[in-house]
Design a protein around this motif. Structure first.
Motif, PDB file in Angstrom:
ATOM      1  N   SER A  37       0.828  -1.209   0.000  1.00 22.50           N
ATOM      2  CA  SER A  37       0.000   0.000   0.000  1.00 22.50           C
ATOM      3  C   SER A  37       0.861   1.257   0.000  1.00 22.50           C
ATOM      4  N   ARG A  38       1.938   1.249   0.777  1.00 20.61           N
ATOM      5  CA  ARG A  38       2.832   2.411   0.835  1.00 20.61           C
ATOM      6  C   ARG A  38       3.521   2.631  -0.508  1.00 20.61           C
ATOM      7  N   LEU A  56      11.846  -1.283  -4.982  1.00 18.14           N
ATOM      8  CA  LEU A  56      11.080  -1.593  -3.776  1.00 18.14           C
ATOM      9  C   LEU A  56      10.117  -2.753  -4.010  1.00 18.14           C
ATOM     10  N   GLN A  57       9.481  -2.767  -5.172  1.00 16.37           N
ATOM     11  CA  GLN A  57       8.533  -3.832  -5.500  1.00 16.37           C
ATOM     12  C   GLN A  57       9.243  -5.168  -5.642  1.00 16.37           C
ATOM     13  N   ASN A  58      10.432  -5.162  -6.263  1.00 14.60           N
ATOM     14  CA  ASN A  58      11.204  -6.407  -6.401  1.00 14.60           C
ATOM     15  C   ASN A  58      11.604  -6.951  -5.032  1.00 14.60           C
ATOM     16  N   ASN A  91      13.248  -3.091   4.153  1.00 12.16           N
ATOM     17  CA  ASN A  91      12.478  -2.583   3.017  1.00 12.16           C
ATOM     18  C   ASN A  91      11.596  -1.411   3.447  1.00 12.16           C
ATOM     19  N   SER A  92      11.078  -1.470   4.653  1.00  9.56           N
ATOM     20  CA  SER A  92      10.266  -0.366   5.163  1.00  9.56           C
ATOM     21  C   SER A  92      11.093   0.913   5.253  1.00  9.56           C
ATOM     22  N   HIS A  93      12.321   0.789   5.730  1.00 14.30           N
ATOM     23  CA  HIS A  93      13.212   1.955   5.793  1.00 14.30           C
ATOM     24  C   HIS A  93      13.523   2.471   4.398  1.00 14.30           C
ATOM     25  N   MET A  94      13.714   1.546   3.449  1.00 18.10           N
ATOM     26  CA  MET A  94      13.982   1.964   2.068  1.00 18.10           C
ATOM     27  C   MET A  94      12.792   2.712   1.487  1.00 18.10           C
ATOM     28  N   ILE A  95      11.593   2.234   1.757  1.00 24.84           N
ATOM     29  CA  ILE A  95      10.391   2.912   1.259  1.00 24.84           C
ATOM     30  C   ILE A  95      10.355   4.332   1.809  1.00 24.84           C
TER      31      ILE A  95
END
Length: 107
Positions: A37-38, A56-58, A91-95
């Motif tokens: 969602s983010r 990010l999706q990968n 990944n959350s930090h990357m987003i």
């Protein structure tokens, strides 16, 4: 009598801690859905470029596929779960970092 009361009180406290801890824990599929969602929101709002969103999706697809493969093979141990949670945290930090950098999508 005091010893029995203490044991009963201790048991009630232990159950309370376990129940509240389990209720607060978010499952891996829930975390994946939240990150999806983010990413989608970042694309729609223009906060993520196409290249950023693909990376990010990968990452998210890799984590999701690994989770479902481990579950289907019956090999999701607490160590594997911890590893997946670390990857989701990264990944959350990357987003966050990609959504808040100076690069913007050109739409």
């Amino acid at each position: 009598m005091k010893k029995k009361s203490f044991v009963v009180l201790f048991m009630i406290a232990a159950v309370f801690v376990l129940v509240t801890g389990a209720a607060c824990a978010e499952s891996i599929p829930d975390k994946v859905a939240k990150q999806q969602s983010r990413i989608d929101h970042g694309i729609r709002s223009g906060q993520l470029s196409v290249a950023e969103s693909e990376i990010l999706q990968n990452n998210l697809n890799h984590i999701k596929n690994r989770y479902y493969r481990l579950v289907s093979e019956g090999r999701l141990t607490r160590y594997e779960r911890a590893s997946l949670n670390r990857q989701l945290q990264q990944n959350s930090h990357m987003i966050y970092n990609r959504k808040h950098n100076a690069v913007r999508a050109l739409y």
